[in-house]
Design a protein around this motif. Structure first.
Motif, PDB file in Angstrom:
ATOM      1  N   GLU A 193       0.827  -1.200   0.000  1.00 52.74           N
ATOM      2  CA  GLU A 193       0.000   0.000   0.000  1.00 52.74           C
ATOM      3  C   GLU A 193       0.863   1.253   0.000  1.00 52.74           C
ATOM      4  OE1 GLU A 193      -2.986   0.213   2.972  1.00 52.74           O
ATOM      5  OE2 GLU A 193      -3.765  -1.811   2.599  1.00 52.74           O
ATOM      6  N   THR A 194       0.444   2.245  -0.785  1.00 56.25           N
ATOM      7  CA  THR A 194       1.106   3.542  -0.810  1.00 56.25           C
ATOM      8  C   THR A 194       0.045   4.616  -0.985  1.00 56.25           C
ATOM      9  OG1 THR A 194       2.723   4.936  -1.973  1.00 56.25           O
ATOM     10  CG2 THR A 194       1.504   3.366  -3.304  1.00 56.25           C
ATOM     11  N   ARG A 195       0.366   5.814  -0.610  1.00 60.95           N
ATOM     12  CA  ARG A 195      -0.557   6.928  -0.801  1.00 60.95           C
ATOM     13  C   ARG A 195       0.016   7.955  -1.756  1.00 60.95           C
ATOM     14  NH1 ARG A 195      -1.986   4.389   3.602  1.00 60.95           N
ATOM     15  NH2 ARG A 195      -4.179   4.376   4.208  1.00 60.95           N
ATOM     16  N   GLN A 196       0.870   7.469  -2.670  1.00 55.70           N
ATOM     17  CA  GLN A 196       1.474   8.337  -3.669  1.00 55.70           C
ATOM     18  C   GLN A 196       1.273   7.758  -5.059  1.00 55.70           C
ATOM     19  OE1 GLN A 196       5.609   8.664  -2.344  1.00 55.70           O
ATOM     20  NE2 GLN A 196       5.147  10.633  -1.378  1.00 55.70           N
ATOM     21  N   LEU A 197       1.138   8.665  -6.028  1.00 58.94           N
ATOM     22  CA  LEU A 197       1.044   8.293  -7.437  1.00 58.94           C
ATOM     23  C   LEU A 197       2.218   8.938  -8.161  1.00 58.94           C
ATOM     24  CD1 LEU A 197      -2.793   8.803  -8.034  1.00 58.94           C
ATOM     25  CD2 LEU A 197      -1.572   6.626  -7.790  1.00 58.94           C
ATOM     26  N   HIS A 198       3.133   8.103  -8.655  1.00 59.62           N
ATOM     27  CA  HIS A 198       4.326   8.614  -9.308  1.00 59.62           C
ATOM     28  C   HIS A 198       4.051   8.887 -10.793  1.00 59.62           C
ATOM     29  CE1 HIS A 198       6.747   7.837  -5.759  1.00 59.62           C
ATOM     30  NE2 HIS A 198       6.199   6.631  -5.681  1.00 59.62           N
ATOM     31  N   PRO A 199       4.721   9.873 -11.378  1.00 56.83           N
ATOM     32  CA  PRO A 199       4.473  10.223 -12.789  1.00 56.83           C
ATOM     33  C   PRO A 199       4.699   9.046 -13.729  1.00 56.83           C
ATOM     34  CG  PRO A 199       5.801  11.908 -11.711  1.00 56.83           C
ATOM     35  CD  PRO A 199       5.722  10.755 -10.748  1.00 56.83           C
ATOM     36  N   GLY A 200       3.735   8.818 -14.601  1.00 52.67           N
ATOM     37  CA  GLY A 200       3.870   7.815 -15.642  1.00 52.67           C
ATOM     38  C   GLY A 200       3.785   6.381 -15.188  1.00 52.67           C
ATOM     39  N   VAL A 201       3.520   6.132 -13.922  1.00 59.00           N
ATOM     40  CA  VAL A 201       3.480   4.764 -13.393  1.00 59.00           C
ATOM     41  C   VAL A 201       2.022   4.353 -13.176  1.00 59.00           C
ATOM     42  CG1 VAL A 201       4.186   3.220 -11.540  1.00 59.00           C
ATOM     43  CG2 VAL A 201       5.701   5.091 -12.257  1.00 59.00           C
ATOM     44  N   PRO A 202       1.505   3.374 -13.937  1.00 57.88           N
ATOM     45  CA  PRO A 202       0.137   2.917 -13.711  1.00 57.88           C
ATOM     46  C   PRO A 202       0.006   2.304 -12.318  1.00 57.88           C
ATOM     47  CG  PRO A 202       0.955   2.173 -15.858  1.00 57.88           C
ATOM     48  CD  PRO A 202       2.130   2.693 -15.099  1.00 57.88           C
ATOM     49  N   SER A 203      -1.038   2.667 -11.603  1.00 58.59           N
ATOM     50  CA  SER A 203      -1.256   2.170 -10.242  1.00 58.59           C
ATOM     51  C   SER A 203      -2.719   1.799 -10.071  1.00 58.59           C
ATOM     52  CB  SER A 203      -0.889   3.237  -9.205  1.00 58.59           C
ATOM     53  OG  SER A 203       0.453   3.648  -9.334  1.00 58.59           O
ATOM     54  N   GLN A 204      -2.947   0.787  -9.243  1.00 61.30           N
ATOM     55  CA  GLN A 204      -4.326   0.462  -8.876  1.00 61.30           C
ATOM     56  C   GLN A 204      -4.671   1.249  -7.622  1.00 61.30           C
ATOM     57  OE1 GLN A 204      -6.062  -3.502  -7.219  1.00 61.30           O
ATOM     58  NE2 GLN A 204      -6.465  -3.519  -9.423  1.00 61.30           N
ATOM     59  N   VAL A 205      -5.742   2.005  -7.682  1.00 59.83           N
ATOM     60  CA  VAL A 205      -6.191   2.818  -6.550  1.00 59.83           C
ATOM     61  C   VAL A 205      -7.479   2.215  -6.017  1.00 59.83           C
ATOM     62  CG1 VAL A 205      -7.041   5.071  -5.817  1.00 59.83           C
ATOM     63  CG2 VAL A 205      -5.098   4.922  -7.376  1.00 59.83           C
ATOM     64  N   ILE A 206      -7.565   2.133  -4.694  1.00 57.48           N
ATOM     65  CA  ILE A 206      -8.754   1.577  -4.048  1.00 57.48           C
ATOM     66  C   ILE A 206      -9.356   2.625  -3.114  1.00 57.48           C
ATOM     67  CG2 ILE A 206      -9.640  -0.199  -2.477  1.00 57.48           C
ATOM     68  CD1 ILE A 206      -7.525  -2.077  -3.608  1.00 57.48           C
ATOM     69  N   LEU A 207     -10.613   2.909  -3.318  1.00 57.10           N
ATOM     70  CA  LEU A 207     -11.399   3.757  -2.436  1.00 57.10           C
ATOM     71  C   LEU A 207     -12.274   2.833  -1.604  1.00 57.10           C
ATOM     72  CD1 LEU A 207     -12.399   6.645  -1.642  1.00 57.10           C
ATOM     73  CD2 LEU A 207     -14.158   6.347  -3.398  1.00 57.10           C
TER      74      LEU A 207
END
Length: 221
Positions: free
Chosen positions: A143-157
């Motif tokens: 788990e992380t709370r950051q979104l890095h440029p150009g890196v696809p990430s799965q986000v869960i709300l």
């Protein structure tokens, strides 16, 4: 996606208002036609569903699914926990690392945010504060709370469901978008939420899309 424009003003967009004098100049037939046209005008908010992909300007977003997730108790002193989760695939298209963020508590405060979750300006049905929301991204299983440029990430709300609380059959999200505009104190382009004036020193986000997801039930972890 926000249409490109030569106007780089730092002021949020303003809705078009028809002058009252122009309306009074219309004939009865003209007024009838005008009102009929307004009644028949299509909703400008784009309706989307599960699997849809939306260009939010600052983010590319896929609306993967909504589901119920059960976390089993780890010992006799713990208890099972149930959550309603909304899952996204998100790519930060900016040049800086950004926090995942949280949905705004009040709609009138939403336009100041540049986080992904901040663009989820309305969630229906609403949950009480004891339920969340919680938002995080998954990176290599962590788990992380950051979104890095150009890196696809799965986000869960995520919202926690109370004992005996039944999950909704569907979840609807009103989603805003972002555009590059000149900063208030300089001419450098900065990302900001697309908004419109809603009174003196007040702005509301422009809804880019309305996304409805059926809630899948029975998942465990």
């Amino acid at each position: 996606m926000t249409e490109p424009s030569g106007d780089r003003s730092n002021k949020p967009r303003r809705p078009v208002v028809v002058p009252a004098i122009a309306l009074t100049a219309l004939t009865v037939i003209g007024i009838t036609a005008l009102l009929g046209g307004l009644n028949e005008a299509p909703d400008e908010v784009e309706p989307l569903g599960q699997g849809a992909v939306l260009d939010q300007g600052l983010y590319d977003t896929k609306f993967v699914e909504s589901r119920v997730r059960v976390e089993r108790a780890q010992n006799d002193f713990d208890e099972d926990k149930r959550f309603l989760e909304v899952v996204f695939d998100v790519t930060n298209k900016g040049d800086e690392t950004l926090p995942v963020g949280l949905p705004p508590e009040k709609l009138e405060h939403a336009f100041t945010s540049t986080t992904f979750a901040g663009s989820l300006v309305k969630i229906t049905p609403a949950f009480d504060r004891d339920s969340g929301p919680f938002a995080f991204a998954l990176s290599k299983g962590d788990e992380t709370r950051q979104l890095h440029p150009g890196v696809p990430s799965q986000v869960i709300l995520r919202y926690r469901l109370k004992d005996g609380q039944q999950p909704p059959d569907k979840v609807t999200l009103d989603v805003a978008s972002f555009e590059l505009t000149e900063g208030f104190n300089n001419a450098e382009l900065e990302w900001g939420m697309v908004a419109e004036e809603a009174g003196e020193r007040s702005y509301l986000p422009v809804i880019k899309a309305r996304v409805t997801l059926p809630v899948k039930k029975g998942g465990t972890s």
